[in-house]
Design a protein around this motif. Structure first.
Motif, PDB file in Angstrom:
ATOM      1  N   LYS A  45       0.630  -0.954   0.076  1.00 16.89           N
ATOM      2  CA  LYS A  45      -0.127  -0.100  -0.142  1.00 16.89           C
ATOM      3  C   LYS A  45       0.743   1.235  -0.041  1.00 16.89           C
ATOM      4  N   TRP A  46       1.949   1.144   0.703  1.00 13.79           N
ATOM      5  CA  TRP A  46       2.844   2.546   0.734  1.00 13.79           C
ATOM      6  C   TRP A  46       3.400   2.573  -0.410  1.00 13.79           C
ATOM      7  N   ASN A  47       3.990   1.573  -1.147  1.00 13.58           N
ATOM      8  CA  ASN A  47       4.640   1.493  -2.406  1.00 13.58           C
ATOM      9  C   ASN A  47       3.742   2.207  -3.535  1.00 13.58           C
ATOM     10  N   LYS A  48       2.401   1.880  -3.568  1.00 15.65           N
ATOM     11  CA  LYS A  48       1.552   2.243  -4.472  1.00 15.65           C
ATOM     12  C   LYS A  48       1.170   3.785  -4.615  1.00 15.65           C
ATOM     13  N   THR A  49       1.266   4.297  -3.126  1.00 15.77           N
ATOM     14  CA  THR A  49       0.928   5.549  -2.867  1.00 15.77           C
ATOM     15  C   THR A  49       2.059   6.678  -2.888  1.00 15.77           C
ATOM     16  N   ALA A  50       3.273   6.078  -2.426  1.00 19.28           N
ATOM     17  CA  ALA A  50       4.408   7.041  -2.152  1.00 19.28           C
ATOM     18  C   ALA A  50       5.046   7.746  -3.237  1.00 19.28           C
ATOM     19  N   PRO A  51       5.791   8.861  -3.397  1.00 18.43           N
ATOM     20  CA  PRO A  51       6.618   9.332  -4.364  1.00 18.43           C
ATOM     21  C   PRO A  51       7.704   8.282  -4.749  1.00 18.43           C
ATOM     22  N   ASP A  52       8.102   8.334  -6.042  1.00 19.71           N
ATOM     23  CA  ASP A  52       9.070   7.044  -6.377  1.00 19.71           C
ATOM     24  C   ASP A  52      10.336   7.152  -5.400  1.00 19.71           C
ATOM     25  N   GLU A  53      10.639   8.300  -5.095  1.00 23.99           N
ATOM     26  CA  GLU A  53      12.112   8.459  -4.260  1.00 23.99           C
ATOM     27  C   GLU A  53      11.718   8.082  -2.922  1.00 23.99           C
ATOM     28  N   LEU A  54      10.573   7.745  -2.376  1.00 20.42           N
ATOM     29  CA  LEU A  54      10.142   7.373  -1.039  1.00 20.42           C
ATOM     30  C   LEU A  54       9.855   5.974  -0.881  1.00 20.42           C
ATOM     31  N   GLU A  55       9.850   5.058  -2.059  1.00 17.59           N
ATOM     32  CA  GLU A  55       9.501   3.827  -1.947  1.00 17.59           C
ATOM     33  C   GLU A  55      10.522   2.986  -1.293  1.00 17.59           C
ATOM     34  N   LEU A  56      10.064   1.922  -0.683  1.00 12.64           N
ATOM     35  CA  LEU A  56      10.657   1.071   0.151  1.00 12.64           C
ATOM     36  C   LEU A  56      10.995  -0.408  -0.269  1.00 12.64           C
ATOM     37  N   ASP A  57      12.003  -0.885  -0.236  1.00 11.91           N
ATOM     38  CA  ASP A  57      12.468  -2.083  -0.626  1.00 11.91           C
ATOM     39  C   ASP A  57      12.544  -3.006   0.513  1.00 11.91           C
ATOM     40  N   LEU A  58      12.004  -3.765   0.899  1.00 11.92           N
ATOM     41  CA  LEU A  58      12.086  -4.693   1.968  1.00 11.92           C
ATOM     42  C   LEU A  58      11.668  -6.207   1.468  1.00 11.92           C
ATOM     43  N   SER A  59      12.369  -7.156   1.728  1.00 11.77           N
ATOM     44  CA  SER A  59      12.119  -8.418   1.236  1.00 11.77           C
ATOM     45  C   SER A  59      11.475  -9.231   2.435  1.00 11.77           C
ATOM     46  N   ARG A  60      10.903 -10.436   2.034  1.00 10.70           N
ATOM     47  CA  ARG A  60      10.215 -11.022   3.114  1.00 10.70           C
ATOM     48  C   ARG A  60      11.251 -11.758   4.084  1.00 10.70           C
ATOM     49  N   GLU A  61      12.273 -12.030   3.610  1.00  7.40           N
ATOM     50  CA  GLU A  61      13.318 -12.770   4.398  1.00  7.40           C
ATOM     51  C   GLU A  61      13.900 -11.632   5.438  1.00  7.40           C
ATOM     52  N   THR A  62      14.084 -10.448   5.008  1.00  2.00           N
ATOM     53  CA  THR A  62      14.742  -9.482   5.920  1.00  2.00           C
ATOM     54  C   THR A  62      13.635  -9.165   6.901  1.00  2.00           C
ATOM     55  N   ILE A  63      12.369  -9.100   6.542  1.00  2.00           N
ATOM     56  CA  ILE A  63      11.252  -8.735   7.594  1.00  2.00           C
ATOM     57  C   ILE A  63      11.240  -9.932   8.626  1.00  2.00           C
ATOM     58  N   ALA A  64      11.294 -11.010   8.133  1.00  2.00           N
ATOM     59  CA  ALA A  64      11.197 -12.247   8.985  1.00  2.00           C
ATOM     60  C   ALA A  64      12.015 -12.376   9.908  1.00  2.00           C
ATOM     61  N   ALA A  65      13.545 -11.848   9.524  1.00  2.00           N
ATOM     62  CA  ALA A  65      14.701 -11.999  10.280  1.00  2.00           C
ATOM     63  C   ALA A  65      14.868 -10.840  11.217  1.00  2.00           C
ATOM     64  N   SER A  66      14.091  -9.692  11.020  1.00  2.00           N
ATOM     65  CA  SER A  66      14.090  -8.405  12.048  1.00  2.00           C
ATOM     66  C   SER A  66      13.331  -8.301  13.094  1.00  2.00           C
ATOM     67  N   VAL A  67      12.197  -8.884  13.126  1.00  2.00           N
ATOM     68  CA  VAL A  67      10.956  -8.588  13.953  1.00  2.00           C
ATOM     69  C   VAL A  67      10.494  -9.896  14.590  1.00  2.00           C
ATOM     70  N   ILE A  68      10.199  -9.757  15.957  1.00  2.00           N
ATOM     71  CA  ILE A  68       9.413 -10.638  16.364  1.00  2.00           C
ATOM     72  C   ILE A  68       8.018 -10.218  16.850  1.00  2.00           C
ATOM     73  N   GLU A  69       6.820 -11.131  16.635  1.00  2.00           N
ATOM     74  CA  GLU A  69       5.511 -10.596  17.089  1.00  2.00           C
ATOM     75  C   GLU A  69       5.308 -11.222  18.494  1.00  2.00           C
ATOM     76  N   LYS A  70       4.601 -10.279  19.356  1.00  2.00           N
ATOM     77  CA  LYS A  70       4.347 -10.799  20.532  1.00  2.00           C
ATOM     78  C   LYS A  70       2.613 -10.673  20.722  1.00  2.00           C
TER      79      LYS A  70
END
Length: 246
Positions: A143-168
């Motif tokens: 949703k962010w990348n669909k609406t953000a200006p091109d220069e503010l798009e974020l590039d996050l892979s599933r693997e990086t998210i999985a390795a960086s966050v813990i849900e509680k």
């Protein structure tokens, strides 16, 4: 009301998998109803409704709704009465402002309450029933990348998210739902109900060995989610979330 303004625009807003208009649906105390998939609004109660718009191209839609409901004082006619607007508050933010707000936090924990059924499609029509970090933040990222200006798009892979966050998740608040999100007419002219499955509840997302840029990006997406909603059917009341950064 949107149908009355423009049926084509209404269909685009309500049926897009990455809809840019988010509605929380009415939140409050309801009574039961003798009609399936319905609840009864009580005349002695107040209800809240949150609308979010994240695509500048749809600002006119949001303004039309606000003008009709607030400025012109129109009421929504119901089966047995009318729903009147008592008060209205608005908040504006840009993608840049959300990035700056997230960057000002020092290693935050993201406390998110999924207020209404959150239905995140993982594969086809299959939706996740648990607030796992990957589907939640991948949905917000889209949703962010669909609406953000091109220069503010974020590039996050599933693997990086999985390795960086813990849900509680808070087990006492966690629940699952099957919700009616639409009715369509089949080839025989009969109405067919469409359901989505999802979850509600409170979840704390904490970082583990995450870079500063990753922490900033995910905190930004969480803040953005209050405006955009998360998952599918956000214009039909799904995916409303409230966020606190601690």
């Amino acid at each position: 009301m949107l149908d009355n303004v423009d049926e084509q625009v209404s269909a685009q807003v309500h049926d897009s998998p990455l809809g840019s208009l988010h509605s929380s649906g009415l939140q409050g105390v309801f009574s039961s109803s003798d009609r399936a998939h319905h609840k009864t609004i009580r005349p002695d109660k107040e209800y809240t409704l949150t609308l979010g718009i994240v695509d500048p191209d749809d600002e006119a839609i949001f303004e039309a709704l606000v003008n009709a409901l607030v400025l012109e004082g129109d009421s929504l006619r119901l089966t047995d009465g009318v729903l009147r607007i008592e008060s209205f508050e608005s908040e504006n933010a840009t993608h840049e402002m959300l990035l700056e707000r997230a960057a000002a936090m020092d290693d935050p924990t993201l406390d998110i309450e999924f207020v209404t059924a959150t239905c995140i499609e993982e594969a086809g029509d299959v939706t996740t029933m648990f607030p796992h970090r990957v589907p939640v933040f991948k949905s917000l990222l889209g949703k962010w990348n669909k609406t953000a200006p091109d220069e503010l798009e974020l590039d996050l892979s599933r693997e990086t998210i999985a390795a960086s966050v813990i849900e509680k998740p808070d087990a006492r608040a966690y629940d699952t739902h099957s919700v009616l999100v639409n009715r369509v007419e089949n080839e025989n002219g009969q109405n067919r109900n469409l359901f989505r499955q999802g979850f509600t509840g409170r979840v704390a997302y904490a970082f583990k060995d995450a870079s500063e840029s990753m922490r900033n990006a995910l905190a930004t997406l969480a803040l953005f989610g209050e405006f955009s909603g998360v998952g599918s059917a956000v214009a039909r009341g799904c995916g409303a979330m409230e966020v606190e950064l601690e």
